[in-house]
Design a protein around this motif. Structure first.
Motif, PDB file in Angstrom:
ATOM      1  N   TRP A  44       0.827  -1.191   0.000  1.00  0.00           N
ATOM      2  CA  TRP A  44       0.000   0.000   0.000  1.00  0.00           C
ATOM      3  C   TRP A  44       0.868   1.250   0.000  1.00  0.00           C
ATOM      4  O   TRP A  44       1.739   1.421   0.847  1.00  0.00           O
ATOM      5  N   LYS A  45       0.608   2.155  -0.963  1.00  0.00           N
ATOM      6  CA  LYS A  45       1.342   3.411  -1.047  1.00  0.00           C
ATOM      7  C   LYS A  45       0.395   4.512  -1.504  1.00  0.00           C
ATOM      8  O   LYS A  45      -0.287   4.374  -2.522  1.00  0.00           O
ATOM      9  N   MET A  46       0.347   5.608  -0.739  1.00  0.00           N
ATOM     10  CA  MET A  46      -0.490   6.746  -1.109  1.00  0.00           C
ATOM     11  C   MET A  46       0.142   7.444  -2.306  1.00  0.00           C
ATOM     12  O   MET A  46       1.338   7.728  -2.314  1.00  0.00           O
ATOM     13  N   THR A  47      -0.676   7.713  -3.331  1.00  0.00           N
ATOM     14  CA  THR A  47      -0.154   8.371  -4.528  1.00  0.00           C
ATOM     15  C   THR A  47      -0.677   9.790  -4.696  1.00  0.00           C
ATOM     16  O   THR A  47      -0.031  10.600  -5.346  1.00  0.00           O
ATOM     17  N   ALA A  48      -1.850  10.113  -4.126  1.00  0.00           N
ATOM     18  CA  ALA A  48      -2.405  11.463  -4.246  1.00  0.00           C
ATOM     19  C   ALA A  48      -3.423  11.710  -3.142  1.00  0.00           C
ATOM     20  O   ALA A  48      -4.062  10.780  -2.647  1.00  0.00           O
ATOM     21  N   LEU A  49      -3.559  12.988  -2.776  1.00  0.00           N
ATOM     22  CA  LEU A  49      -4.488  13.406  -1.737  1.00  0.00           C
ATOM     23  C   LEU A  49      -5.047  14.773  -2.102  1.00  0.00           C
ATOM     24  O   LEU A  49      -4.295  15.655  -2.518  1.00  0.00           O
ATOM     25  N   SER A  50      -6.356  14.944  -1.975  1.00  0.00           N
ATOM     26  CA  SER A  50      -6.954  16.254  -2.227  1.00  0.00           C
ATOM     27  C   SER A  50      -8.188  16.432  -1.355  1.00  0.00           C
ATOM     28  O   SER A  50      -8.896  15.471  -1.053  1.00  0.00           O
ATOM     29  N   ARG A  51      -8.431  17.659  -0.953  1.00  0.00           N
ATOM     30  CA  ARG A  51      -9.601  17.982  -0.148  1.00  0.00           C
ATOM     31  C   ARG A  51     -10.788  18.174  -1.083  1.00  0.00           C
ATOM     32  O   ARG A  51     -10.682  18.794  -2.128  1.00  0.00           O
ATOM     33  N   LEU A  52     -11.935  17.629  -0.687  1.00  0.00           N
ATOM     34  CA  LEU A  52     -13.161  17.843  -1.448  1.00  0.00           C
ATOM     35  C   LEU A  52     -13.753  19.183  -1.018  1.00  0.00           C
ATOM     36  O   LEU A  52     -13.763  19.509   0.165  1.00  0.00           O
ATOM     37  N   GLY A  53     -14.233  19.964  -1.944  1.00  0.00           N
ATOM     38  CA  GLY A  53     -14.667  21.332  -1.688  1.00  0.00           C
ATOM     39  C   GLY A  53     -16.052  21.482  -1.096  1.00  0.00           C
ATOM     40  O   GLY A  53     -16.756  22.421  -1.450  1.00  0.00           O
ATOM     41  N   LYS A  54     -16.459  20.603  -0.195  1.00  0.00           N
ATOM     42  CA  LYS A  54     -17.790  20.693   0.401  1.00  0.00           C
ATOM     43  C   LYS A  54     -17.856  21.737   1.512  1.00  0.00           C
ATOM     44  O   LYS A  54     -18.882  22.369   1.716  1.00  0.00           O
ATOM     45  N   VAL A  55     -16.781  21.870   2.265  1.00  0.00           N
ATOM     46  CA  VAL A  55     -16.689  22.861   3.351  1.00  0.00           C
ATOM     47  C   VAL A  55     -15.360  23.590   3.203  1.00  0.00           C
ATOM     48  O   VAL A  55     -14.427  23.069   2.588  1.00  0.00           O
ATOM     49  N   PRO A  56     -15.244  24.787   3.770  1.00  0.00           N
ATOM     50  CA  PRO A  56     -13.960  25.506   3.675  1.00  0.00           C
ATOM     51  C   PRO A  56     -12.816  24.706   4.306  1.00  0.00           C
ATOM     52  O   PRO A  56     -13.015  23.923   5.222  1.00  0.00           O
ATOM     53  N   CYS A  57     -11.633  24.946   3.817  1.00  0.00           N
ATOM     54  CA  CYS A  57     -10.442  24.280   4.326  1.00  0.00           C
ATOM     55  C   CYS A  57     -10.259  24.620   5.809  1.00  0.00           C
ATOM     56  O   CYS A  57     -10.311  25.794   6.182  1.00  0.00           O
ATOM     57  N   PRO A  58     -10.043  23.632   6.676  1.00  0.00           N
ATOM     58  CA  PRO A  58      -9.858  23.911   8.100  1.00  0.00           C
ATOM     59  C   PRO A  58      -8.530  24.609   8.415  1.00  0.00           C
ATOM     60  O   PRO A  58      -8.361  25.149   9.494  1.00  0.00           O
ATOM     61  N   VAL A  59      -7.608  24.634   7.467  1.00  0.00           N
ATOM     62  CA  VAL A  59      -6.302  25.253   7.689  1.00  0.00           C
ATOM     63  C   VAL A  59      -6.301  26.708   7.225  1.00  0.00           C
ATOM     64  O   VAL A  59      -6.029  27.624   7.993  1.00  0.00           O
ATOM     65  N   CYS A  60      -6.627  26.934   5.946  1.00  0.00           N
ATOM     66  CA  CYS A  60      -6.553  28.293   5.391  1.00  0.00           C
ATOM     67  C   CYS A  60      -7.918  28.979   5.281  1.00  0.00           C
ATOM     68  O   CYS A  60      -8.000  30.149   4.946  1.00  0.00           O
ATOM     69  N   ARG A  61      -9.002  28.230   5.519  1.00  0.00           N
ATOM     70  CA  ARG A  61     -10.369  28.729   5.472  1.00  0.00           C
ATOM     71  C   ARG A  61     -10.841  29.155   4.087  1.00  0.00           C
ATOM     72  O   ARG A  61     -11.844  29.840   3.950  1.00  0.00           O
ATOM     73  N   LYS A  62     -10.133  28.769   3.053  1.00  0.00           N
ATOM     74  CA  LYS A  62     -10.573  29.075   1.686  1.00  0.00           C
ATOM     75  C   LYS A  62     -11.635  28.065   1.280  1.00  0.00           C
ATOM     76  O   LYS A  62     -11.582  26.903   1.673  1.00  0.00           O
ATOM     77  N   ASP A  63     -12.587  28.497   0.481  1.00  0.00           N
ATOM     78  CA  ASP A  63     -13.643  27.583   0.044  1.00  0.00           C
ATOM     79  C   ASP A  63     -13.422  27.111  -1.390  1.00  0.00           C
ATOM     80  O   ASP A  63     -14.352  26.664  -2.048  1.00  0.00           O
ATOM     81  N   PHE A  64     -12.199  27.206  -1.862  1.00  0.00           N
ATOM     82  CA  PHE A  64     -11.856  26.675  -3.173  1.00  0.00           C
ATOM     83  C   PHE A  64     -10.658  25.747  -3.030  1.00  0.00           C
ATOM     84  O   PHE A  64     -10.152  25.565  -1.929  1.00  0.00           O
ATOM     85  N   ILE A  65     -10.232  25.173  -4.116  1.00  0.00           N
ATOM     86  CA  ILE A  65      -9.160  24.181  -4.071  1.00  0.00           C
ATOM     87  C   ILE A  65      -7.869  24.789  -3.536  1.00  0.00           C
ATOM     88  O   ILE A  65      -7.438  25.842  -3.973  1.00  0.00           O
ATOM     89  N   CYS A  66      -7.282  24.103  -2.567  1.00  0.00           N
ATOM     90  CA  CYS A  66      -6.004  24.515  -2.000  1.00  0.00           C
ATOM     91  C   CYS A  66      -5.159  23.253  -1.791  1.00  0.00           C
ATOM     92  O   CYS A  66      -5.648  22.144  -1.940  1.00  0.00           O
ATOM     93  N   LYS A  67      -3.934  23.429  -1.448  1.00  0.00           N
ATOM     94  CA  LYS A  67      -3.018  22.296  -1.252  1.00  0.00           C
ATOM     95  C   LYS A  67      -2.654  22.088   0.218  1.00  0.00           C
ATOM     96  O   LYS A  67      -1.669  21.427   0.521  1.00  0.00           O
ATOM     97  N   CYS A  68      -3.437  22.638   1.130  1.00  0.00           N
ATOM     98  CA  CYS A  68      -3.123  22.554   2.552  1.00  0.00           C
ATOM     99  C   CYS A  68      -3.044  21.109   3.061  1.00  0.00           C
ATOM    100  O   CYS A  68      -2.200  20.789   3.890  1.00  0.00           O
ATOM    101  N   MET A  69      -3.916  20.249   2.586  1.00  0.00           N
ATOM    102  CA  MET A  69      -3.951  18.871   3.087  1.00  0.00           C
ATOM    103  C   MET A  69      -2.698  18.076   2.697  1.00  0.00           C
ATOM    104  O   MET A  69      -2.374  17.089   3.349  1.00  0.00           O
ATOM    105  N   ASP A  70      -1.993  18.524   1.662  1.00  0.00           N
ATOM    106  CA  ASP A  70      -0.760  17.839   1.279  1.00  0.00           C
ATOM    107  C   ASP A  70       0.248  17.807   2.419  1.00  0.00           C
ATOM    108  O   ASP A  70       1.016  16.863   2.554  1.00  0.00           O
ATOM    109  N   ARG A  71       0.226  18.831   3.265  1.00  0.00           N
ATOM    110  CA  ARG A  71       1.147  18.889   4.407  1.00  0.00           C
ATOM    111  C   ARG A  71       0.886  17.776   5.408  1.00  0.00           C
ATOM    112  O   ARG A  71       1.760  17.438   6.201  1.00  0.00           O
ATOM    113  N   PHE A  72      -0.320  17.222   5.384  1.00  0.00           N
ATOM    114  CA  PHE A  72      -0.705  16.207   6.351  1.00  0.00           C
ATOM    115  C   PHE A  72      -0.777  14.806   5.737  1.00  0.00           C
ATOM    116  O   PHE A  72      -1.317  13.888   6.356  1.00  0.00           O
TER     117      PHE A  72
END
Length: 93
Positions: A44-72
């Motif tokens: 098992w190896k993670m190849t990609a991760l992205s936040r779904l735009g249903k709610v604002p990002c909990p890190v940057c609070r933007k409601d559009f696509i961001c790359k904040c979750m990549d840090r986690f």
């Protein structure tokens, strides 16, 4: 206070079992959903991760696509392994 994602549930969204490719939807305790892709071969190896735009990002609070979750991504991967979410989600069908 630093953000700490906590996985509460994982559902399988799609797969190509012949190639060992899987897509999962991760549901977090704060209401955020993320899409994660894994390759099963040779292990098992993670190849990609992205936040779904249903709610604002909990890190940057933007409601559009961001790359904040990549840090986690390491945190997500570790929780997926420790909680055996990968096997549970694959076997649930």
């Amino acid at each position: 206070m630093p953000y700490k994602p906590q996985i509460t549930d994982v559902t399988k969204a799609g797969s190509n079992e012949k190639e060992g490719l899987y897509e999962f939807i991760i549901h977090l305790a704060d209401g955020t959903d993320c899409r994660v892709f894994y390759n099963r071969f040779p292990e098992w190896k993670m190849t990609a991760l992205s936040r779904l735009g249903k709610v604002p990002c909990p890190v940057c609070r933007k409601d559009f696509i961001c790359k904040c979750m990549d840090r986690f991504s390491d945190d997500f991967d570790q929780q997926m392994r420790d909680g055996e979410w990968l096997n549970k989600a694959v076997e649930s069908e």
